[in-house]
Structure formats: C-alpha cells, structure tokens
Design a protein around this motif. Structure first.
Motif, PDB file in Angstrom:
ATOM      1  N   GLY A 119       0.951  -1.504  -0.532  1.00 24.90           N
ATOM      2  CA  GLY A 119       0.322  -0.277   0.265  1.00 24.90           C
ATOM      3  C   GLY A 119       1.284   1.019   0.259  1.00 24.90           C
ATOM      4  O   GLY A 119       0.236   2.099   0.382  1.00 24.90           O
ATOM      5  N   GLU A 120       2.016   1.153   0.042  1.00 24.55           N
ATOM      6  CA  GLU A 120       3.128   2.300   0.010  1.00 24.55           C
ATOM      7  C   GLU A 120       3.359   2.762  -1.494  1.00 24.55           C
ATOM      8  O   GLU A 120       4.678   3.303  -1.808  1.00 24.55           O
ATOM      9  N   LYS A 121       3.764   2.181  -2.484  1.00 19.84           N
ATOM     10  CA  LYS A 121       3.800   2.401  -3.872  1.00 19.84           C
ATOM     11  C   LYS A 121       5.436   2.233  -4.405  1.00 19.84           C
ATOM     12  O   LYS A 121       5.725   2.637  -4.379  1.00 19.84           O
ATOM     13  N   ASP A 125       4.937  -3.878  -3.167  1.00 23.74           N
ATOM     14  CA  ASP A 125       3.591  -4.449  -3.556  1.00 23.74           C
ATOM     15  C   ASP A 125       2.912  -5.311  -4.479  1.00 23.74           C
ATOM     16  O   ASP A 125       2.065  -5.978  -4.455  1.00 23.74           O
ATOM     17  N   THR A 158      -0.540  -0.520  -7.382  1.00 23.77           N
ATOM     18  CA  THR A 158      -0.353   0.384  -6.828  1.00 23.77           C
ATOM     19  C   THR A 158      -0.436   1.894  -7.419  1.00 23.77           C
ATOM     20  O   THR A 158      -0.423   2.632  -6.906  1.00 23.77           O
ATOM     21  N   TYR A 161      -2.146   3.645  -5.007  1.00 29.71           N
ATOM     22  CA  TYR A 161      -1.965   3.741  -3.532  1.00 29.71           C
ATOM     23  C   TYR A 161      -1.229   5.866  -3.871  1.00 29.71           C
ATOM     24  O   TYR A 161      -0.279   5.635  -4.643  1.00 29.71           O
TER      25      TYR A 161
END
Length: 199
Positions: A119-121, A125, A158, A161
């Motif tokens: 979830g943090e690109k 991911d 991604t 996100y």
C-alpha cells in the motif's frame, strides 16, 4: 535446491528478456512521478543477468551471490541495491529448498533493508503478495503460477496508492493513478521466472 542451477539460469534469463522488452514502458511509467530512468537501470540489470548466466558456478547459491552483488553495484538510483539485495537473499535458502522457500528468503533479506509495506507504492506491493501466494502451492510449478499472478495484481494495485518513498512521495495524492515502476519490474521478474521454468 529442488530447482537445478541450470534451471534457475533459464528462469533468470527469461526475466531478463521481459525486462528488456519492457524497458521503455518502465521508464515511461517512472517519468510521471520519478526520474524516468528506471527502464535504463533495469536494462543494465537484465544485461548483467545474461552475463552472469553465461558463467560456470559450482552451486546455485554461488550464482545468486555473484548476480546479487553485481546487481547491488549497478548504477542508477535505488533499483540496483534493492533488486540486488533481493537476489542475494536467495542464497540463504537450504539446498533442497522449493522455489517458494527461495523467494521467501529473498523477501526476508530485502525486508532487512526496506521497511515498505503493501500500500506504499513500492516493489514490495508486488513482492509480498507473490511470496504469500507461493506459500499455498503444492509444487514449484504451482508456486510460480500463483506468484506471477499475485505480483502482476500487486503491481496493478499500486496505481491506487499514494507514494510514501523516493521522489514519488513528493507528489502526494497526485501519485494516484500511476503504477510504481519498481513493482512493475518485480512483476516482470516473477513472470519471467515462471516462463523460464518451462524452457
């Protein structure tokens, strides 16, 4: 290891081919919220894979170590050190390890360097879901199929996100709608490993 040294070489060579085929797309993706050079760096890594796969090694871990450290030293932002750490981690697997076990070792090694979560690109991911999916497999073939599918979905996700790392994080919510180039590269590697297994 359950998969032979020659088989691993074929798997990595297939990954290198996919990276080279998609290099321009990777740079195009990276250019939107990054430096725009990710495809160039992955081309260097792909060419290094071809160079190392042509060498003779006594054991599979020797190949992983040589390729991994070579990749760490590839110039071009953080991609070299990150993907190199991922590859060097593979050598930590036991001799009779399954493909899933080898890639879990790779993930653990990378997590020692990166704290990025789903979830943090980032490349995580694609990598984390792929390794999780592989754990449920009953064979190397099934593991590679599940891993490639999960990595591809992770890379696609991604786009939804907000970036938390690298230059992309400066874009905040504007980074939504763009896929992470590193995750796309990781997905290509998993797809290459899958294709190369059958060569």
């Amino acid at each position: 290891m359950a998969v032979s040294l020659e088989q691993w070489k074929k798997m990595f060579l297939a990954a290198a081919d996919l990276l080279l085929e998609n290099a321009e797309n990777l740079s195009r993706t990276d250019a939107v919220i990054g430096d725009g050079d990710h495809g160039i760096t992955m081309t260097k890594i792909a060419n290094l894979i071809k160079e190392k796969a042509a060498k003779d090694y006594i054991k599979t871990p020797d190949f992983f170590e040589d390729l991994g450290w070579g990749t760490v030293n590839v110039q071009g932002g953080s991609a070299g050190p990150l993907f190199g750490t991922f590859i060097t981690g593979m050598q930590e697997a036991k001799e009779d390890a399954s493909v899933a076990d080898v890639l879990e070792c790779a993930l653990k090694e990378l997590q020692g360097m990166s704290n990025a979560k789903i979830g943090e690109k980032t490349m995580m991911d694609a990598l984390i879901p792929a390794v999780e999916a592989m754990k449920n497999a009953e064979s190397d073939e099934e593991a590679l199929e599940l891993g490639a599918k999960a990595a591809a979905k992770g890379a696609e996700d991604t786009a939804d996100y907000i970036a938390k790392y690298g230059r992309a994080k400066n874009y905040g919510e504007k980074s939504i709608g763009v896929k992470d180039a590193g995750a796309c590269s990781m997905a290509l590697i998993f797809e290459g490993l899958r294709q190369g297994y059958y060569r």
